[in-house]
Scaffold this active site. Structure first.
Site, PDB file in Angstrom:
ATOM      1  N   ASP A  32       0.857  -1.186   0.000  1.00  0.00           N
ATOM      2  CA  ASP A  32       0.000   0.000   0.000  1.00  0.00           C
ATOM      3  C   ASP A  32       0.895   1.238   0.000  1.00  0.00           C
ATOM      4  OD1 ASP A  32      -1.747   2.176   0.945  1.00  0.00           O
ATOM      5  OD2 ASP A  32      -3.174   0.582   1.414  1.00  0.00           O
ATOM      6  N   ASN A  88     -13.463  -3.813   2.840  1.00  0.00           N
ATOM      7  CA  ASN A  88     -14.638  -2.946   2.947  1.00  0.00           C
ATOM      8  C   ASN A  88     -15.502  -3.052   1.695  1.00  0.00           C
ATOM      9  OD1 ASN A  88     -13.473  -1.907   5.351  1.00  0.00           O
ATOM     10  ND2 ASN A  88     -12.302  -0.435   4.167  1.00  0.00           N
ATOM     11  N   GLN A  95     -15.266   1.927   2.057  1.00  0.00           N
ATOM     12  CA  GLN A  95     -14.616   1.664   0.771  1.00  0.00           C
ATOM     13  C   GLN A  95     -14.467   2.975   0.010  1.00  0.00           C
ATOM     14  OE1 GLN A  95     -16.709  -1.091  -1.805  1.00  0.00           O
ATOM     15  NE2 GLN A  95     -14.907  -1.390  -3.110  1.00  0.00           N
ATOM     16  N   HIS A 101     -10.657  -5.056  -2.953  1.00  0.00           N
ATOM     17  CA  HIS A 101      -9.286  -5.213  -2.485  1.00  0.00           C
ATOM     18  C   HIS A 101      -9.321  -5.606  -1.019  1.00  0.00           C
ATOM     19  CE1 HIS A 101     -10.334  -0.968  -1.901  1.00  0.00           C
ATOM     20  NE2 HIS A 101      -9.453  -0.929  -0.899  1.00  0.00           N
ATOM     21  N   HIS A 103      -7.077  -5.716   2.504  1.00  0.00           N
ATOM     22  CA  HIS A 103      -5.916  -5.187   3.216  1.00  0.00           C
ATOM     23  C   HIS A 103      -5.311  -6.277   4.091  1.00  0.00           C
ATOM     24  CE1 HIS A 103      -6.733  -0.820   2.545  1.00  0.00           C
ATOM     25  NE2 HIS A 103      -7.962  -1.278   2.373  1.00  0.00           N
TER      26      HIS A 103
END
Length: 138
Positions: A32, A88, A95, A101, A103
């Site tokens: 990230d 999310n 989101q 995606h 995490h």
């Protein structure tokens, strides 16, 4: 299918450079660029799904297997004390990029984020619990 306006489609497709830590036919896993902790990574499907509701069951199963594989690898290599796996769905859930995606957030004792992944707890009556229970039972 890909969305030509989606930044995560461009990253997962290799059009935008990233710090890729894993890749297979279905997924690219990147660090990230705005990490919560050292080693914070994102699992991105190469196909565009706005959220988990659009994702085929087989792909969802694969993402969880991949999350486990990477969690074990992160624990071993980063020596983190724990790991959050977070995903999310929808603006109300936090989101901000509407490409599924997941995490992977390595956690370290006293990382300064101890209280960052929490929420206010509700107090529900027994009747409210029962009503929710009945609605959600499969």
């Amino acid at each position: 299918m890909k969305d030509s306006n989606c930044i995560f489609c461009k990253i997962s497709g290799g059009e935008i450079p990233s710090k890729t830590i894993y890749e297979d036919e279905e997924f690219r896993v990147i660090l990230d660029i705005s990490p919560a902790t050292k080693g914070h990574a994102l699992i991105l499907p190469k196909e565009h799904y706005a959220n988990i509701y659009e994702m085929p069951e087989e792909t969802a199963a694969h993402v969880m297997k991949l999350a486990r594989k990477l969690a074990v690898h992160m624990k071993e290599t980063l020596k983190c004390d724990g790991l959050n796996i977070m995903q999310n769905n929808g603006e109300a859930a936090g989101q901000t990029v509407f490409h599924f995606h997941m995490h992977l957030i390595p956690r370290y004792k006293q990382d300064g984020n101890e209280d960052k992944l929490c929420w206010n707890h509700l107090e529900l009556s027994e009747e409210e619990f029962q009503a929710i229970h009945q609605k959600l039972k499969l």
